[in-house]
Design a protein around this motif. Structure first.
Motif, PDB file in Angstrom:
ATOM      1  N   GLY B 144      18.733  58.836   2.497  1.00 43.54           N
ATOM      2  CA  GLY B 144      18.194  58.647   3.839  1.00 43.54           C
ATOM      3  C   GLY B 144      16.835  59.292   4.040  1.00 43.54           C
ATOM      4  O   GLY B 144      16.122  58.968   5.002  1.00 43.54           O
ATOM      5  N   ILE B 145      16.451  60.176   3.134  1.00 49.97           N
ATOM      6  CA  ILE B 145      15.205  60.916   3.328  1.00 49.97           C
ATOM      7  C   ILE B 145      13.954  60.029   3.285  1.00 49.97           C
ATOM      8  O   ILE B 145      13.029  60.251   4.074  1.00 49.97           O
ATOM      9  CB  ILE B 145      15.114  62.087   2.321  1.00 49.97           C
ATOM     10  CG1 ILE B 145      16.226  63.101   2.634  1.00 49.97           C
ATOM     11  CG2 ILE B 145      13.749  62.760   2.354  1.00 49.97           C
ATOM     12  CD1 ILE B 145      16.320  64.256   1.681  1.00 49.97           C
ATOM     13  N   TYR B 147      13.444  57.287   4.603  1.00 46.99           N
ATOM     14  CA  TYR B 147      13.213  56.723   5.938  1.00 46.99           C
ATOM     15  C   TYR B 147      12.869  57.799   6.967  1.00 46.99           C
ATOM     16  O   TYR B 147      12.652  57.495   8.132  1.00 46.99           O
ATOM     17  CB  TYR B 147      14.447  55.952   6.412  1.00 46.99           C
ATOM     18  CG  TYR B 147      14.685  54.639   5.698  1.00 46.99           C
ATOM     19  CD1 TYR B 147      13.651  53.728   5.497  1.00 46.99           C
ATOM     20  CD2 TYR B 147      15.954  54.301   5.240  1.00 46.99           C
ATOM     21  CE1 TYR B 147      13.873  52.519   4.847  1.00 46.99           C
ATOM     22  CE2 TYR B 147      16.195  53.101   4.591  1.00 46.99           C
ATOM     23  CZ  TYR B 147      15.140  52.213   4.397  1.00 46.99           C
ATOM     24  OH  TYR B 147      15.361  51.026   3.761  1.00 46.99           O
ATOM     25  N   LEU B 148      12.889  59.051   6.534  1.00 46.65           N
ATOM     26  CA  LEU B 148      12.531  60.162   7.428  1.00 46.65           C
ATOM     27  C   LEU B 148      11.188  60.762   7.060  1.00 46.65           C
ATOM     28  O   LEU B 148      10.780  61.778   7.622  1.00 46.65           O
ATOM     29  CB  LEU B 148      13.603  61.263   7.360  1.00 46.65           C
ATOM     30  CG  LEU B 148      15.007  60.864   7.799  1.00 46.65           C
ATOM     31  CD1 LEU B 148      15.973  62.010   7.567  1.00 46.65           C
ATOM     32  CD2 LEU B 148      15.006  60.457   9.261  1.00 46.65           C
ATOM     33  N   THR B 149      10.515  60.142   6.096  1.00 42.93           N
ATOM     34  CA  THR B 149       9.272  60.697   5.562  1.00 42.93           C
ATOM     35  C   THR B 149       8.093  59.847   6.023  1.00 42.93           C
ATOM     36  O   THR B 149       8.167  58.615   5.962  1.00 42.93           O
ATOM     37  CB  THR B 149       9.331  60.729   4.023  1.00 42.93           C
ATOM     38  OG1 THR B 149      10.515  61.430   3.634  1.00 42.93           O
ATOM     39  CG2 THR B 149       8.111  61.404   3.421  1.00 42.93           C
ATOM     40  N   THR B 154       8.756  51.458   6.470  1.00 47.02           N
ATOM     41  CA  THR B 154       9.160  51.321   5.066  1.00 47.02           C
ATOM     42  C   THR B 154       9.608  52.672   4.515  1.00 47.02           C
ATOM     43  O   THR B 154       9.173  53.713   4.984  1.00 47.02           O
ATOM     44  CB  THR B 154       7.968  50.790   4.236  1.00 47.02           C
ATOM     45  OG1 THR B 154       7.565  49.558   4.801  1.00 47.02           O
ATOM     46  CG2 THR B 154       8.358  50.573   2.785  1.00 47.02           C
ATOM     47  N   ALA B 155      10.459  52.595   3.527  1.00 48.93           N
ATOM     48  CA  ALA B 155      10.856  53.818   2.826  1.00 48.93           C
ATOM     49  C   ALA B 155       9.629  54.451   2.170  1.00 48.93           C
ATOM     50  O   ALA B 155       8.775  53.748   1.641  1.00 48.93           O
ATOM     51  CB  ALA B 155      11.882  53.475   1.756  1.00 48.93           C
ATOM     52  N   VAL B 156       9.541  55.766   2.225  1.00 50.59           N
ATOM     53  CA  VAL B 156       8.479  56.507   1.534  1.00 50.59           C
ATOM     54  C   VAL B 156       9.125  57.432   0.507  1.00 50.59           C
ATOM     55  O   VAL B 156       9.823  58.381   0.871  1.00 50.59           O
ATOM     56  CB  VAL B 156       7.621  57.316   2.529  1.00 50.59           C
ATOM     57  CG1 VAL B 156       6.607  58.181   1.778  1.00 50.59           C
ATOM     58  CG2 VAL B 156       6.909  56.389   3.504  1.00 50.59           C
TER      59      VAL B 156
END
Lengths: 408, 408
Positions: B144-145, B147-149, B154-156
């Motif tokens: 999940g991280i 999507y929190l970055t 987008t995912a990072v």
């Protein structure tokens, strides 16, 4: 098989807050050590750190202090400081270990403490190596990594406090190494470990510092994995998938899963590029992603996952943290005994996903994850059990505000 | 004072590649253990991993294998496997420790190895807990991280392989805990640690999993630090600075440094907001950043830094990795003995910034950072010293391609 946990009998006094120190202490508690966290009365500043449960209890504090005992002492008084020093210096070959992050406090100075116990093992977690303060996020700024993360031209902070967690784990290793030496030679140890040093060491160990020194510093490269093939691709149903091909077998599997081998063969032949090596795949990462993305655009996540699994390709769908929590809760509900989390009844919160130890001992039965103590829950027990104080004495200390918690 | 390093005498056989296993072994080597890395002849796939030095030598491999001994064995042959098993099972109370990441190899199965030495300490680093492969970047996708970055939708991906490094450090802790137990009870241990478990444990320990389960999953929040005040601000000369105010003292210092206290006082009074708590500062983080940014826009980095330092505010300028390398190289050149890196002459590369141990022992003199061995440099010495093979025997093994390296 239920052999006792390996550090059963070892006692560590912890005077630390936030992530680095407490996570190190919790690592030792997970291995069976008796970790006594000593806090000021009312708690250190991290006792209310976010995230909070609906009840107001800190999920952060309970998460990072599982399986420890909690003692409250008034450390602004001489009597409180003396009690702490006595706990730290309590005799026994498996006691006399201290983990703290209170650099500069006179009552935790090595001289003062070592006078009570010359073979003390004393580890201080610091922000910077000179003892000045720094936190994970300020240390991270100095490493260069925020300019290598994501896209664009601005620094991108990491979310995971990685330096805290690595430092905490190193602290646990260091304490055990010092304990090993003391058991053999009788020597104590005074150890320091700084977040700053851990961060620089990590960047150096990965070769990135040398790379920059020798003239070719890493450049920011979005979601690609440096020096090999790895990227994020998007399925027809708009889910993201991490896809990698480091080894020849993984590269073959990825082509098989997506049926793209004829394309990559043709590209190899026609454009005279070499996709058989990690270097070659990295050089052609955009091309590879373009071809693979076309396949992902035609496939929903379940079909894409099935095809990748069948071929043995290396991949993982991205979760939100909510999806991860839901998956783990379902795993728990279906009674998986292998899960790394259990739904544990945490005092002050209720049933909540709680991690066990990531270190799995085949001869040690999987245990339920321990809960965190209420602040001060163990003051009386510890003062009585470790220091041999009478119930009357302890009750008086609590009445005078020297110690906190429930009187015996 | 130059007491021997704490793990002097302890011997660990390492059959691992990439980051997690090798970084764990190197952590033990830094504490004085004799870590014997055994590779297939010609090296494991990580021997050519990027980044590379101009000479072609892997900066990654040399970075992650400093202070170890290197043995090459042909592990496709029975004789090679038997030599490895003999090294792993070599007698002695401080030997018989194995760290590997070769899940599923029959010649590293616990049954086979334990038959040679019942009190073996055997730790397997795995990708997933079921033994199936996963790498840092695929594990990270599931947490999940990404999507929190950063910002956007987008995912990072993270750049630092944090799960690898945390797993490696946990592996070192686990081996020492098992060694401690064996010395007390005589029991060996079979341990497993999976990147996947380490990642989930970390997210759980920080309280994020519980937060999501209880209904309020973390949201992506750019460069702000969750639950307190922390942000990236930009100076007049377009440098980025990480600025934080977790404690009341840090918040006061930040206002003093920037002369903004009258503004925040007025905001507090007029808008009836509370900036005195972490919660309050987090709720008003955008407002705080807007005010502070106006001050940073008027100040070049040197002036801003001086003002923040004078007031004792918590801050750090962002470096590129090139700037970090240049700073450390200058520190080295000016002869700082406290630096965490030294400019070490690494065979195959030349002088290169090389990290010491981040664990500082006050009674152990700072040593130069050790170099990494040439692949196979220690084959003959180890086969002779640990297994007692004759020079003739070793030369024959090398001639037959069972072992690699230079004949004795």
């Amino acid at each position: 098989m239920t052999a006792p946990l390996p550090l059963t009998g070892v006692r560590v006094v912890e005077c630390a807050s936030y992530v680095a120190g407490p996570s190190g202490g919790m690592g030792l508690a997970r291995l069976g050590a008796d970790v006594i966290r000593v806090d000021p009365i009312g708690g250190a500043p991290d006792v209310t750190r976010w995230p909070l449960a609906p009840s107001g209890t800190s999920l952060y504090w309970t998460g990072l202090n599982k399986g420890k005992r909690s003692v409250e002492l008034n450390l602004t008084t001489d009597e409180g400081k003396e009690l702490l020093a006595a706990l730290i210096a309590a005799p026994g070959p498996e006691s006399g270990l201290l983990l703290h992050n209170r650099a500069g406090r006179d009552w935790l100075s090595d001289d003062v403490l070592r006078a009570h116990r010359p073979d003390l093992i004393h580890l201080a977690v610091q922000g910077r190596r000179d003892g000045s303060p720094a936190l994970d996020y300020t240390v991270n700024a100095t490493t260069g990594i925020p300019y290598l993360t994501g896209s664009g031209t601005t620094a991108v902070n990491h979310t995971l406090p990685a330096w805290d967690l690595i430092t905490g784990s190193h602290a646990a290793t260091a304490l055990l190494a010092a304990l090993w030496r003391r058991q053999r030679t009788g020597e104590g140890a005074h150890l320091r470990i700084a977040l700053e040093d851990v961060a620089i060491t990590s960047v150096a160990d990965l070769g990135w510092l040398a790379e920059a020194q020798l003239g070719a510093p890493r450049q920011r490269d979005g979601n690609y994995v440096f020096g090999t093939y790895g990227d994020v691709l998007t399925t027809r149903d708009n889910r993201h998938v991490m896809v990698m091909a480091m080894t020849p077998r993984q590269w073959q599997a990825l082509q098989t899963a997506t049926g793209t081998q004829p394309v990559f063969d043709a590209l190899t032949t026609t454009l005279r590029i070499d996709l058989s090596t990690e270097d070659g795949r990295y050089a052609n990462r955009r091309l590879i992603s373009s071809v693979l993305q076309r396949w992902f655009t035609d496939h929903d996540l379940p079909k894409a996952t099935a095809a990748l699994d069948n071929a043995g390709a290396l991949h993982a769908p991205y979760n939100t943290i909510g999806e991860l929590a839901a998956t783990l809760e379902a795993e728990h509900t279906t009674g998986s005994t292998d899960s790394i989390v259990t739904n544990t009844d945490q005092p002050g919160i209720g049933p909540v996903l709680t991690a066990r130890s990531p270190i799995r001992w085949d001869d040690t039965a999987a245990r339920p994850a321990p809960t965190a103590p209420h602040l001060g829950a163990d003051t009386a027990t510890v003062l009585s059990g470790v220091l041999g104080l009478s119930d009357t004495h302890i009750a008086a200390l609590i009445a005078k505000g020297i110690a906190g918690g429930t009187p015996p």
